[in-house]
Write a protein that holds these residues in place. Sequence first.
Motif, PDB file in Angstrom:
ATOM      1  N   LEU A 165       1.120  -0.757   0.254  1.00 33.15           N
ATOM      2  CA  LEU A 165       0.049   0.265  -0.236  1.00 33.15           C
ATOM      3  C   LEU A 165       1.765   1.011  -0.026  1.00 33.15           C
ATOM      4  CD1 LEU A 165      -2.621  -0.941   2.384  1.00 33.15           C
ATOM      5  CD2 LEU A 165      -2.889  -0.667   0.325  1.00 33.15           C
ATOM      6  N   PRO A 166       0.544   2.105  -0.138  1.00 31.76           N
ATOM      7  CA  PRO A 166       1.217   3.634  -0.049  1.00 31.76           C
ATOM      8  C   PRO A 166       1.457   3.397   1.486  1.00 31.76           C
ATOM      9  CG  PRO A 166      -0.854   3.921  -1.776  1.00 31.76           C
ATOM     10  CD  PRO A 166      -0.974   2.885  -1.216  1.00 31.76           C
ATOM     11  N   GLN A 213      -4.019  11.334 -12.318  1.00 27.77           N
ATOM     12  CA  GLN A 213      -4.565  12.487 -12.815  1.00 27.77           C
ATOM     13  C   GLN A 213      -5.291  13.219 -14.168  1.00 27.77           C
ATOM     14  OE1 GLN A 213      -1.845  14.751 -11.193  1.00 27.77           O
ATOM     15  NE2 GLN A 213      -3.154  14.965  -8.615  1.00 27.77           N
ATOM     16  N   ASN A 231      -8.636  -0.722   0.662  1.00 28.21           N
ATOM     17  CA  ASN A 231      -8.052   0.431   1.321  1.00 28.21           C
ATOM     18  C   ASN A 231      -7.144   1.136   0.442  1.00 28.21           C
ATOM     19  OD1 ASN A 231      -7.038  -0.644   4.026  1.00 28.21           O
ATOM     20  ND2 ASN A 231      -5.995  -2.126   3.427  1.00 28.21           N
ATOM     21  N   TYR A 234      -5.299   5.545  -4.520  1.00 29.81           N
ATOM     22  CA  TYR A 234      -4.860   6.501  -4.726  1.00 29.81           C
ATOM     23  C   TYR A 234      -6.880   6.802  -4.837  1.00 29.81           C
ATOM     24  CZ  TYR A 234      -6.014  10.305  -8.477  1.00 29.81           C
ATOM     25  OH  TYR A 234      -6.035  11.470  -8.728  1.00 29.81           O
ATOM     26  N   HIS A 235      -6.547   8.006  -4.620  1.00 27.37           N
ATOM     27  CA  HIS A 235      -7.579   8.904  -4.886  1.00 27.37           C
ATOM     28  C   HIS A 235      -7.739  10.172  -5.482  1.00 27.37           C
ATOM     29  CE1 HIS A 235     -11.995  10.108  -4.076  1.00 27.37           C
ATOM     30  NE2 HIS A 235     -12.669   8.422  -4.127  1.00 27.37           N
ATOM     31  N   PRO A 236      -9.091  10.588  -6.254  1.00 30.59           N
ATOM     32  CA  PRO A 236      -8.155  12.630  -6.477  1.00 30.59           C
ATOM     33  C   PRO A 236      -8.369  13.205  -5.076  1.00 30.59           C
ATOM     34  CG  PRO A 236     -10.342  11.674  -7.517  1.00 30.59           C
ATOM     35  CD  PRO A 236      -9.307  10.608  -7.057  1.00 30.59           C
ATOM     36  N   LYS A 237      -9.396  12.661  -4.526  1.00 35.15           N
ATOM     37  CA  LYS A 237      -9.853  14.051  -3.175  1.00 35.15           C
ATOM     38  C   LYS A 237      -9.102  13.066  -1.768  1.00 35.15           C
ATOM     39  CE  LYS A 237     -13.714  16.157  -4.728  1.00 35.15           C
ATOM     40  NZ  LYS A 237     -14.644  16.665  -5.419  1.00 35.15           N
ATOM     41  N   GLN A 238      -8.239  12.093  -2.227  1.00 30.38           N
ATOM     42  CA  GLN A 238      -7.225  11.189  -0.982  1.00 30.38           C
ATOM     43  C   GLN A 238      -7.256  12.144   0.439  1.00 30.38           C
ATOM     44  OE1 GLN A 238      -4.760   9.177  -3.041  1.00 30.38           O
ATOM     45  NE2 GLN A 238      -4.475   7.506  -1.018  1.00 30.38           N
ATOM     46  N   GLN A 239      -6.774  13.104   0.470  1.00 27.79           N
ATOM     47  CA  GLN A 239      -6.788  14.310   1.747  1.00 27.79           C
ATOM     48  C   GLN A 239      -8.222  14.056   2.908  1.00 27.79           C
ATOM     49  OE1 GLN A 239      -4.737  17.790  -0.056  1.00 27.79           O
ATOM     50  NE2 GLN A 239      -3.194  17.494   1.612  1.00 27.79           N
ATOM     51  N   LEU A 240      -9.171  14.686   1.514  1.00 25.58           N
ATOM     52  CA  LEU A 240     -10.915  14.362   1.839  1.00 25.58           C
ATOM     53  C   LEU A 240     -10.924  13.108   2.834  1.00 25.58           C
ATOM     54  CD1 LEU A 240     -12.629  15.592  -0.226  1.00 25.58           C
ATOM     55  CD2 LEU A 240     -12.095  16.753   1.874  1.00 25.58           C
ATOM     56  N   ASN A 242      -8.605  10.631   4.148  1.00 30.72           N
ATOM     57  CA  ASN A 242      -7.482  10.398   4.846  1.00 30.72           C
ATOM     58  C   ASN A 242      -8.011  11.628   6.265  1.00 30.72           C
ATOM     59  OD1 ASN A 242      -6.061   9.564   2.849  1.00 30.72           O
ATOM     60  ND2 ASN A 242      -4.178  10.501   3.494  1.00 30.72           N
ATOM     61  N   THR A 243      -9.126  12.683   6.121  1.00 31.51           N
ATOM     62  CA  THR A 243      -9.804  13.375   7.256  1.00 31.51           C
ATOM     63  C   THR A 243     -11.030  12.737   7.879  1.00 31.51           C
ATOM     64  OG1 THR A 243      -9.545  15.133   5.472  1.00 31.51           O
ATOM     65  CG2 THR A 243      -7.683  15.046   7.096  1.00 31.51           C
ATOM     66  N   LEU A 245     -13.508  13.264   5.820  1.00 29.69           N
ATOM     67  CA  LEU A 245     -14.272  14.165   5.842  1.00 29.69           C
ATOM     68  C   LEU A 245     -15.449  13.274   4.187  1.00 29.69           C
ATOM     69  CD1 LEU A 245     -12.397  17.516   5.402  1.00 29.69           C
ATOM     70  CD2 LEU A 245     -14.267  16.928   6.638  1.00 29.69           C
ATOM     71  N   LYS A 246     -14.257  12.272   3.083  1.00 25.03           N
ATOM     72  CA  LYS A 246     -14.957  11.914   2.515  1.00 25.03           C
ATOM     73  C   LYS A 246     -15.112  10.306   2.763  1.00 25.03           C
ATOM     74  CE  LYS A 246     -16.443  13.842  -1.441  1.00 25.03           C
ATOM     75  NZ  LYS A 246     -16.737  15.071  -1.319  1.00 25.03           N
TER      76      LYS A 246
ATOM     77  N   PHE B 277      -6.278  20.758   7.314  1.00 25.27           N
ATOM     78  CA  PHE B 277      -7.146  20.535   6.230  1.00 25.27           C
ATOM     79  C   PHE B 277      -8.528  20.375   6.454  1.00 25.27           C
ATOM     80  CE2 PHE B 277      -8.565  17.637   3.009  1.00 25.27           C
ATOM     81  CZ  PHE B 277      -8.157  18.558   1.462  1.00 25.27           C
ATOM     82  N   GLN B 326      -0.350  16.404  -3.390  1.00 25.92           N
ATOM     83  CA  GLN B 326      -0.548  16.005  -4.811  1.00 25.92           C
ATOM     84  C   GLN B 326      -0.223  17.097  -6.054  1.00 25.92           C
ATOM     85  OE1 GLN B 326      -4.422  14.959  -4.404  1.00 25.92           O
ATOM     86  NE2 GLN B 326      -4.426  12.788  -3.347  1.00 25.92           N
TER      87      GLN B 326
END
Lengths: 590, 326
Positions: A165-166, A213, A231, A234-240, A242-243, A245-246, B277, B326
């Motif tokens: 995994l990353p 991307q 798991n 990659y996801h274009p909204k990875q941060q969301l 990870n946090t 939010l999504k 964030f 990113q």
Amino acid sequence: MRHFFKRNIKKYIDDLVKTLKLRSIQFIITISFTGITIIAMSFVGIVSYSKFTVTSEKNASLNAEQLLNQINSNIEYYLQSMIDVSGLLSDNIYLNPNIMNSNIKDQMSVISNTRSDIASLAIFSAEGKLIYATNTEPLKTNSQVTDQSWFQNALNKTDNLLFSLPHVQNLFEKKHDWVVSLSKVINYTVDGKKLKGVLLVDMNYSIISQLCQNISIGEKGYIYIVDSDNNIIYHPKQQLINTGLKQEIPENYLGSYQESSNDGEKIVTIKTVNLTNWKVIAVAYTADLVASKKDITNFVIWVIILSIMLISLIFAVMSAKISEPIKNLEKYMKKVEEGDFNIYIDAKGEDEVVRLSHAFNIMIYKVRYLMKQIVNEQEATRKSELDALQAQINPHFLYNTLDSIVWMAENGKSEDVITMVTALARLFRISISRGAKFITVEQEIEHAKNYLIIQKIRYKNKFNYSIDIEPDVRKLNTLKLILQPLIENAIYHGIEYMQDEGKIEISASIHENKILFIIRDNGLGIDPEKMPGLLRYDGKSKGGSGVGVKNVHERIQLTYGKEFGLEIESELEEGTTIKIWIPIDTNKEE
Amino acid sequence: MKNIVRTIILLFLIIIIIMFRLFYQNQGVAQINTNETISLILSNANDDFWINLRQGAEVAAKEFNAKLNIYAPKEQNDVLEQIDLINEEITKKPDAIIIGPADCDRIVNSVVKATESGIDVFAVDSDIKTDSISSYIGSNNLLAGEKVGEKLVEYFGTNNEIAVINSTEKSINNEIKRGTGLIKYMNDYENNKLFNSLESFTSVAGAKFVTNSILTSKKNISVIVALNYVSTIGAAEAVEELGLKNKISIIGFDSDSNVMHYMDSGIIKTVIVQSPFTMGYLAVKNAVLKHQGVKIPRYIETGFSIVDSSNMYSQENEKILFPFKQ
């Protein structure tokens, strides 16, 4: 205000209903053609719309799948290149008599330096001791290589090749890069001993982002990658994600399925990446497709509306053009209705209308002609009536009658004088009868009888007469003064020069639904040569009593029509029978 | 002819009504797409914390179709410049201003001025001491303070001398709250002695100096609690320099690569990691929602995590500590 509005609307609707009821040709043409157009256009619109949407939906999902395949093969291609690198290295290491040989180190350095996507290359012994790494940074003093999952997996897994995994690579001092690790068991030789070790290839995580991307499926659609345990790789909204939010949890399912979430319907397509147990997942929002659907809908609707508008306009103009000459005709007919017959339509346009106009012109001409004829006939009637009256008040007749009265008075025949004067008075009363054109049969017979009374006295009983009236006929109406002229003729031309006693029979009856008067005498008869011209009207009255027959015949025909009138049968030395046919007509005004 | 004209007019009227409907529908779609203009005023452009916050804001701006303008004082945490920035923004009349306060008292006047001119103001990271703002989006700092105390007791027992490093020059609400929470928790454990840093500082060097002086004067200190990022780094540097790595543990706030390095080497034992964030993302999201008429709570909690040096590379903590670039 509202009331006013309401009333207006009601009025308008009433008008419209009236309009629909009136249905002019133009209206019918316009409405029916527009109706047909609307139906046709709607049909075309619906068909093309459904065809269009199906195609666009197909295209969209095809597009998504193609993108997915493309990314898939990109990733595969990339991972394959990494595998090739690791394979090359492990082969070299295996073949090399000594792992500490600078040969391998050089090769690793070259690979690491030429490929920016490789974060580091490292070889570890089975005990977790670093043998060589391309990094310049030293290994962390407290790093536990043997605890790392990629290390354990490489040694434990049988397939000998593993993408992690990353994760954050935390082996080296001050380095915290996100990497995907490819680890592989290797066999190496050191100091003549064959040992097992682990080759680590760290790929920069950003390379995977770069591969995925700039991919867009519709406006909102996207692509993401997960491993077999879902798991996120990659996801274009990875941060969301990870946090927290999504959230993104794909189905454990390969292929395509529809899903509805709170941000709308979406089509999810899942494919596995060969070489790994990763899954590439494309999410396409149906809302994006629906947006284009909406565009198509709008487009189709606009096209339909515009064409309907255009076509109905064309039809309105066309129907106006068609119905205009007809309307023109109608206008002329209105004029005729109002009594203006001096009209000639100079028709232009379609053949039918020209023919119609032509027929109309002919009709008007005929009407005009007939009217003239009627006027002439009316004049003739008046004239013949006048003639009849004149004949009645013939001065000779009056003079002779009065002469006879004087003669009778001188001879003391007072009875006869009374009879004659009474008859004369009755005769004139009926013949005048307050100017009426029609009198009852009874009155007409009475009139004839009075005339006969006077003449019988004057001719000193040279003839006898009989009158026979059916009771039904008595109260029926008849044109007046039709019997007397004929009787006069019978006396003057039939009986006057007879040797024997004359006889005049008068009857009135109903025959074949007509009134039939018959005047029969046993006089001299009429010369057959004269017979044909007897009833022909030549417009000129020569005066004298001979006119009587023609006058009566004419008057009857002018009043009642050609099927009525006189019939004359005569035989020389035998007598003459005149039949008078008139219709049963109780409604003629007095 | 009149009838026909009337019918055609009726037809056209119907068509116009249909068109109107279509247009109206399109407008309905368009309304959702109207861009809100949002200004984000940070107190500092360079720290990882603010970079992350900014990223969150940008992601949300993209997602909700908002136009985002980002400003920060040239000098880090410069209150006066931040006040100037706020005043300048008021004249531009954006739909909302999101402020990461450099000082929660001194900017109040400007903030009130902004709200009075009809701009929604949102505070991120630290609350602003006025009721006129729409919402504060940030961590529960009082709870964070208490959690620090909890961890202290958990890891080091109840018999310690503890240095609390905190900048006092500025009134930063969340640091005060953290301190309050810590003290509140520590009241139950009287044997633990808290020593507050008395001198104020704004930079890492200042924090280092303050830590140095407190460590040299109080030899029994075994734990340092640093209530913000600057103090955490300063304290770590001081401890490393004094060679007290094995003697003193640090509990700090917020993470970046420096903090990670000190965690790797064991100088920093535990960090409380907020989610900048999330703060940025939720601030922009709620600014957009508020502008669209949705009622927004006065306080939106973004949460925090407690990460120890021992579990910093777990799958979840990795994601928290090392944001993707990113």
